[in-house]
Design an enzyme around this catalytic site. Structure first.
Site, PDB file in Angstrom:
ATOM      1  N   ASP A  36      41.021  42.016  40.196  1.00  0.00           N
ATOM      2  CA  ASP A  36      40.133  40.919  39.849  1.00  0.00           C
ATOM      3  C   ASP A  36      38.973  41.517  39.043  1.00  0.00           C
ATOM      4  O   ASP A  36      38.825  42.744  38.955  1.00  0.00           O
ATOM      5  CB  ASP A  36      39.644  40.256  41.135  1.00  0.00           C
ATOM      6  CG  ASP A  36      38.675  39.122  40.884  1.00  0.00           C
ATOM      7  OD1 ASP A  36      38.836  38.410  39.885  1.00  0.00           O
ATOM      8  OD2 ASP A  36      37.745  38.964  41.691  1.00  0.00           O
ATOM      9  N   ASP A  87      35.332  39.579  38.387  1.00  0.00           N
ATOM     10  CA  ASP A  87      34.032  39.206  38.953  1.00  0.00           C
ATOM     11  C   ASP A  87      33.928  39.639  40.413  1.00  0.00           C
ATOM     12  O   ASP A  87      34.827  39.393  41.219  1.00  0.00           O
ATOM     13  CB  ASP A  87      33.832  37.690  38.878  1.00  0.00           C
ATOM     14  CG  ASP A  87      33.671  37.200  37.449  1.00  0.00           C
ATOM     15  OD1 ASP A  87      33.263  37.999  36.591  1.00  0.00           O
ATOM     16  OD2 ASP A  87      33.954  36.012  37.197  1.00  0.00           O
TER      17      ASP A  87
END
Length: 273
Positions: free
Chosen positions: A2, A4
């Site tokens: 991922d 963020d």
């Protein structure tokens, strides 16, 4: 990985909105439209105020990221890992930040919401999945514009088509990272960020996860856990193939990894009998 709150230590959308003074308008409109449409509207507002795309990029370059995460990503790439991003951010935000830190070349894929700068110099942001016409139909807590589990299944199918058995390590923090964790199999690894939403979900549904779960909390643990696993996997594969030369090669590579990361690695190294 991922992006963020995993690679960077904030949400890139919120960071740009807050830093450029649009938080009140953002909060006002948030209940009225989908997230991607809202971010596209925020970029329209910035453009109307005279904020240039270069000014947006300058804000992105100040995004907080731990230096050990930068080092860990570079080390993983140098050790031969095929790194991919699976993120609900957008192409422009992610590429701007990665390029600023010299990381863009480390990733073979960026799976995220599309964005581009139009002829007027305004950043346009769109959903990866057009849920208004064709909902992705996932029943897990995935946002309507992106099911990361579908992305992982595509990657797995691509590997299978090439006849390759690869170990997948997935790192994430949010609710949207739970679905891909369910797609991982025995021999894969799920690395949730501790005390973040995906970690809470995994703790409550541990029996649903076939992959081995290894938590992490900060940049130092990100580096240690990720590189420790890469080393462990490399050694296990070398042992299974009884390829001592390959093991020695991996050991030599690890000696080029700086500082604390190498010290952590050497504790796991051994020579097969």
């Amino acid at each position: 990985m991922d992006f963020d709150k995993t690679i960077i230590d904030c949400d890139s959308d919120n960071w740009v909105v807050d830093e450029l003074g649009l938080t009140p308008l953002f909060n006002q409109l948030l209940p009225t439209m989908p997230w991607n449409s809202l971010m596209d509207t925020m970029m329209k507002e910035l453009h109307s105020q005279g904020t240039t795309i270069d000014a947006v990029a300058a804000v992105l370059k100040r995004t907080p990221i731990h230096p050990l995460i930068i080092r860990a990503i570079k080390s993983a790439h140098e050790l031969g890992c095929d790194l991919k991003i699976v993120s609900d951010a957008n192409v422009f935000f992610i590429e701007t930040i990665l390029e600023h830190h010299g990381l863009r070349g480390c990733f073979s894929e960026i799976n995220t919401n599309p964005s581009f700068v139009d002829e007027e110099g305004r950043l346009r942001i769109f959903p990866l999945h057009d849920f208004s016409k064709h909902p992705h139909g996932c029943h897990h807590p995935c946002p309507p514009n992106m099911c990361k589990g579908i992305v992982i299944e595509r990657i797995q199918a691509s590997l299978s088509a090439m006849g390759e058995k690869k170990t997948i390590i997935y790192m994430g923090d949010g609710l949207g990272d739970f679905c891909p964790s369910l797609k991982l199999g025995d021999g894969d690894y799920m690395l949730p960020r501790k005390d973040f939403p995906v970690w809470d979900l995994i703790c409550k549904n541990r029996k649903l996860i076939q992959a081995e779960v290894c938590e992490w909390s900060n940049g130092e643990e990100f580096e240690h856990v990720l590189l420790h696993l890469i080393t462990k996997i490399s050694i296990e594969k070398s042992n299974n193939s009884d390829n001592t030369a390959q093991l020695y090669s991996e050991y030599c590579k690890l000696q080029t990894v700086p500082g604390a990361a190498y010290e952590a690695f050497t504790k796991t190294l051994y020579v097969p009998h």
